[in-house]
Design a protein around this motif. Structure first.
Motif, PDB file in Angstrom:
ATOM      1  N   GLU A 210       0.643  -1.150  -0.101  1.00 31.94           N
ATOM      2  CA  GLU A 210      -0.066   0.287  -0.015  1.00 31.94           C
ATOM      3  C   GLU A 210       0.759   1.216  -0.131  1.00 31.94           C
ATOM      4  O   GLU A 210       0.641   2.041  -1.121  1.00 31.94           O
ATOM      5  N   LEU A 211       1.925   1.207   0.718  1.00 27.61           N
ATOM      6  CA  LEU A 211       2.735   2.640   1.045  1.00 27.61           C
ATOM      7  C   LEU A 211       3.457   2.441  -0.513  1.00 27.61           C
ATOM      8  O   LEU A 211       3.476   3.577  -1.346  1.00 27.61           O
ATOM      9  N   ALA A 212       3.820   1.227  -1.803  1.00 29.26           N
ATOM     10  CA  ALA A 212       3.983   1.507  -2.278  1.00 29.26           C
ATOM     11  C   ALA A 212       3.100   2.633  -3.532  1.00 29.26           C
ATOM     12  O   ALA A 212       2.618   2.787  -4.791  1.00 29.26           O
ATOM     13  N   LEU A 213       1.983   2.133  -3.267  1.00 33.00           N
ATOM     14  CA  LEU A 213       0.424   2.333  -3.871  1.00 33.00           C
ATOM     15  C   LEU A 213       0.652   3.986  -3.794  1.00 33.00           C
ATOM     16  O   LEU A 213       0.414   4.847  -4.902  1.00 33.00           O
ATOM     17  N   LEU A 214       1.002   3.965  -2.977  1.00 40.13           N
ATOM     18  CA  LEU A 214       0.522   5.635  -2.208  1.00 40.13           C
ATOM     19  C   LEU A 214       1.579   6.934  -2.986  1.00 40.13           C
ATOM     20  O   LEU A 214       2.019   7.560  -2.454  1.00 40.13           O
ATOM     21  N   GLY A 215       3.120   5.946  -3.610  1.00 35.56           N
ATOM     22  CA  GLY A 215       3.710   6.867  -3.504  1.00 35.56           C
ATOM     23  C   GLY A 215       4.922   7.019  -2.173  1.00 35.56           C
ATOM     24  O   GLY A 215       6.001   8.023  -2.274  1.00 35.56           O
ATOM     25  N   ARG A 216       4.689   6.427  -1.013  1.00 36.84           N
ATOM     26  CA  ARG A 216       5.820   6.981  -0.223  1.00 36.84           C
ATOM     27  C   ARG A 216       7.310   5.589  -0.346  1.00 36.84           C
ATOM     28  O   ARG A 216       7.651   6.190   0.233  1.00 36.84           O
ATOM     29  N   ALA A 217       6.827   4.932  -0.701  1.00 33.74           N
ATOM     30  CA  ALA A 217       7.885   4.157  -0.325  1.00 33.74           C
ATOM     31  C   ALA A 217       8.438   3.438  -1.969  1.00 33.74           C
ATOM     32  O   ALA A 217       7.767   2.848  -2.715  1.00 33.74           O
ATOM     33  N   ASP A 218      10.212   2.825  -2.086  1.00 33.36           N
ATOM     34  CA  ASP A 218      10.111   2.094  -3.325  1.00 33.36           C
ATOM     35  C   ASP A 218      10.901   1.442  -3.210  1.00 33.36           C
ATOM     36  O   ASP A 218      12.063   1.071  -1.931  1.00 33.36           O
ATOM     37  N   LEU A 219      11.676   0.713  -4.194  1.00 32.89           N
ATOM     38  CA  LEU A 219      12.648   0.057  -3.996  1.00 32.89           C
ATOM     39  C   LEU A 219      14.223   1.441  -4.521  1.00 32.89           C
ATOM     40  O   LEU A 219      13.418   1.472  -5.644  1.00 32.89           O
ATOM     41  N   ALA A 220      15.075   0.966  -4.215  1.00 31.67           N
ATOM     42  CA  ALA A 220      16.188   1.938  -4.792  1.00 31.67           C
ATOM     43  C   ALA A 220      16.705   1.821  -5.803  1.00 31.67           C
ATOM     44  O   ALA A 220      16.983   0.212  -6.324  1.00 31.67           O
ATOM     45  N   GLY A 221      17.551   2.452  -6.671  1.00 31.68           N
ATOM     46  CA  GLY A 221      17.892   2.214  -7.808  1.00 31.68           C
ATOM     47  C   GLY A 221      19.004   2.989  -7.965  1.00 31.68           C
ATOM     48  O   GLY A 221      19.782   3.299  -7.217  1.00 31.68           O
ATOM     49  N   ASP A 222      19.528   2.796  -9.454  1.00 35.61           N
ATOM     50  CA  ASP A 222      20.752   3.243  -9.534  1.00 35.61           C
ATOM     51  C   ASP A 222      21.016   5.119  -9.376  1.00 35.61           C
ATOM     52  O   ASP A 222      22.581   5.286  -8.925  1.00 35.61           O
ATOM     53  N   GLY A 223      20.262   5.100  -9.471  1.00 33.55           N
ATOM     54  CA  GLY A 223      20.349   7.303  -9.117  1.00 33.55           C
ATOM     55  C   GLY A 223      20.439   7.509  -7.658  1.00 33.55           C
ATOM     56  O   GLY A 223      20.412   8.440  -7.268  1.00 33.55           O
ATOM     57  N   ASP A 224      19.872   6.653  -6.209  1.00 35.36           N
ATOM     58  CA  ASP A 224      19.374   6.569  -5.070  1.00 35.36           C
ATOM     59  C   ASP A 224      20.568   6.489  -4.162  1.00 35.36           C
ATOM     60  O   ASP A 224      20.565   6.786  -2.940  1.00 35.36           O
ATOM     61  N   GLY A 225      22.460   6.445  -4.613  1.00 37.03           N
ATOM     62  CA  GLY A 225      23.065   6.895  -3.757  1.00 37.03           C
ATOM     63  C   GLY A 225      22.923   5.001  -3.036  1.00 37.03           C
ATOM     64  O   GLY A 225      23.923   5.220  -1.987  1.00 37.03           O
ATOM     65  N   GLY A 226      22.196   4.438  -3.054  1.00 41.04           N
ATOM     66  CA  GLY A 226      22.224   3.691  -1.792  1.00 41.04           C
ATOM     67  C   GLY A 226      22.270   1.893  -2.880  1.00 41.04           C
ATOM     68  O   GLY A 226      22.300   1.777  -3.825  1.00 41.04           O
ATOM     69  N   ARG A 227      22.198   1.110  -1.585  1.00 38.23           N
ATOM     70  CA  ARG A 227      22.459  -0.369  -1.969  1.00 38.23           C
ATOM     71  C   ARG A 227      20.826  -0.351  -3.277  1.00 38.23           C
ATOM     72  O   ARG A 227      19.792  -0.336  -2.911  1.00 38.23           O
ATOM     73  N   VAL A 228      21.115  -0.383  -4.472  1.00 35.20           N
ATOM     74  CA  VAL A 228      19.519  -1.019  -5.250  1.00 35.20           C
ATOM     75  C   VAL A 228      19.311  -2.106  -5.145  1.00 35.20           C
ATOM     76  O   VAL A 228      20.053  -3.362  -4.945  1.00 35.20           O
ATOM     77  N   GLY A 229      17.949  -2.159  -5.071  1.00 37.04           N
ATOM     78  CA  GLY A 229      17.276  -3.308  -4.096  1.00 37.04           C
ATOM     79  C   GLY A 229      16.402  -3.393  -2.687  1.00 37.04           C
ATOM     80  O   GLY A 229      15.625  -4.050  -2.916  1.00 37.04           O
ATOM     81  N   ARG A 230      17.077  -1.767  -2.257  1.00 33.74           N
ATOM     82  CA  ARG A 230      16.875  -1.748  -0.937  1.00 33.74           C
ATOM     83  C   ARG A 230      15.605  -1.123  -1.006  1.00 33.74           C
ATOM     84  O   ARG A 230      15.939   0.162  -1.685  1.00 33.74           O
ATOM     85  N   ILE A 231      14.663  -1.153   0.027  1.00 35.33           N
ATOM     86  CA  ILE A 231      13.782  -0.455   0.358  1.00 35.33           C
ATOM     87  C   ILE A 231      14.241   1.294   1.054  1.00 35.33           C
ATOM     88  O   ILE A 231      15.324   1.459   1.495  1.00 35.33           O
ATOM     89  N   VAL A 232      13.699   1.745   0.197  1.00 34.43           N
ATOM     90  CA  VAL A 232      13.343   3.512  -0.120  1.00 34.43           C
ATOM     91  C   VAL A 232      12.504   4.621   0.586  1.00 34.43           C
ATOM     92  O   VAL A 232      11.297   4.205  -0.711  1.00 34.43           O
ATOM     93  N   VAL A 233      12.449   5.510   0.741  1.00 35.73           N
ATOM     94  CA  VAL A 233      10.997   6.257   1.580  1.00 35.73           C
ATOM     95  C   VAL A 233      11.023   6.694   0.134  1.00 35.73           C
ATOM     96  O   VAL A 233      11.876   8.345   0.114  1.00 35.73           O
ATOM     97  N   ARG A 234      10.284   7.509  -0.910  1.00 38.04           N
ATOM     98  CA  ARG A 234      10.016   8.854  -1.036  1.00 38.04           C
ATOM     99  C   ARG A 234       8.791  10.075  -0.632  1.00 38.04           C
ATOM    100  O   ARG A 234       9.495  10.726  -1.126  1.00 38.04           O
TER     101      ARG A 234
END
Length: 246
Positions: A37-61
Motif C-alpha cells: 500500500e505504501l508503494a501504491l501511495l508513492g511513499r516507499a520504493d526500491l532504491a535504483g541506480d540514482g538513489d545513492g544506496g544499494r539497489v533493490g533496498r527499500i527507500v522512502v519517497r
C-alpha cells in the motif's frame, strides 16, 4: 479500503465470523500488504541506480502522512530501517499487529460485527461476521473477472492477487465465497473441485508474473511478495511444530 482490509474480508467467513482459511500467517501477509500500500501511495520504493544506496533496498519517497494511523506507523518503521531488504521489514511491521488492528477498525466502521463468546464455556473467543458485505461483494466480482474470466487487473487488484498468491490463498478465498461475484448467468451453486482451484491458482501466479503496473512498482511488489512467501512459510512451519509438540 486498504489492500490489507480487502485481504482480511476475503479470509473471514461472513456468517460465522471465523477464519475461512489458515490464519497462522495472517499478520505476516498483513505486513506485506501494508508495504505494498505504501508503494501504491508513492511513499516507499526500491532504491535504483540514482538513489545513492544499494539497489533493490527499500527507500522512502515521501514522508507525508497517509491519513491512516496504521499505515503511518508502518511508514515510520520503513523510515527507521530505510535501506533494509523487504524481507527484513516484515517482522518489525508484524509487531504492530496490523491484521488484528485492521479487523477491529473494520468493526468500528460497521463492516464487520464483533461477537464474543466462550469455547466449552471456558475459553473466551471473538468472531467477526459481516455487518455490511457490499464492499466485499464488489471485490469478489472483480476477482472473479480477473481470476476466472481471465480479465486484466488494474494495479490495485494485481497487487492484491500477488499477495494472495504469495500466501497460497487465491483459490481458497474465491472458493470460500461460493458463487459470490460470479456473473448472474452462472446460476446455481458451484462446487469447487481440484481442477477449478488449480486453474485459479495458476491464473493468480500468471498475474503475479504479468506487467500489470509500471516496472518500478512491479519490481517492488514482487520483492514484497517474495518476502511474504518466506515469512508465511516460516510461520506455518512454526505453527505446525507447536501443534505437534502441544
Amino acid at each position: 479500503m486498504l489492500i490489507l482490509e480487502d485481504y482480511l474480508l476475503l479470509t473471514l467467513d461472513d456468517e460465522t465470523g471465523k477464519a475461512a482459511v489458515d490464519v497462522s500467517y495472517r499478520e505476516q501477509a498483513a505486513a506485506g500488504a501494508l508495504l505494498v500500500e505504501l508503494a501504491l501511495l508513492g511513499r516507499a520504493d526500491l532504491a535504483g541506480d540514482g538513489d545513492g544506496g544499494r539497489v533493490g533496498r527499500i527507500v522512502v519517497r515521501d514522508t507525508a502522512s497517509t491519513q491512516n494511523a496504521l499505515l503511518d506507523e508502518a511508514l515510520d518503521v520503513v523510515r527507521s530501517k530505510e535501506g533494509a531488504t523487504p524481507r527484513a521489514l516484515i517482522e518489525p511491521i508484524v509487531r504492530l499487529k496490523p491484521a488484528t488492528r485492521a479487523i477491529e477498525s473494520l468493526a468500528e466502521r460497521g463492516v464487520l460485527r464483533r461477537e464474543q463468546g466462550r469455547i466449552l464455556g471456558i475459553f473466551p473467543t471473538t468472531r467477526w461476521p459481516a455487518a455490511d458485505s457490499r464492499h466485499e461483494d464488489g471485490l469478489r466480482t472483480e476477482l472473479w473477472r480477473v481470476l476466472v474470466d481471465g480479465g486484466r487487473p488494474d494495479a490495485r487488484t494485481g497487487a492484491l492477487v500477488t499477495i494472495l498468491s504469495a500466501s497460497g490463498l487465491a483459490s481458497q478465498v474465491l472458493a470460500s465465497g461460493g458463487d459470490r461475484g460470479a456473473p448472474a448467468v452462472v446460476g446455481g451453486s458451484r462446487r469447487w473441485g481440484l481442477r477449478d482451484r488449480h486453474a485459479v491458482d495458476e491464473r493468480a501466479r500468471e498475474i503475479a508474473r504479468e506487467s500489470w503496473a509500471g516496472a518500478a512498482l512491479k519490481a517492488y511488489v514482487d520483492e514484497i511478495a517474495a518476502a511474504v512467501l518466506v515469512s508465511t512459510t516460516v510461520a506455518t512451519t512454526a505453527a505446525t511444530s507447536a501443534a505437534m509438540n502441544g
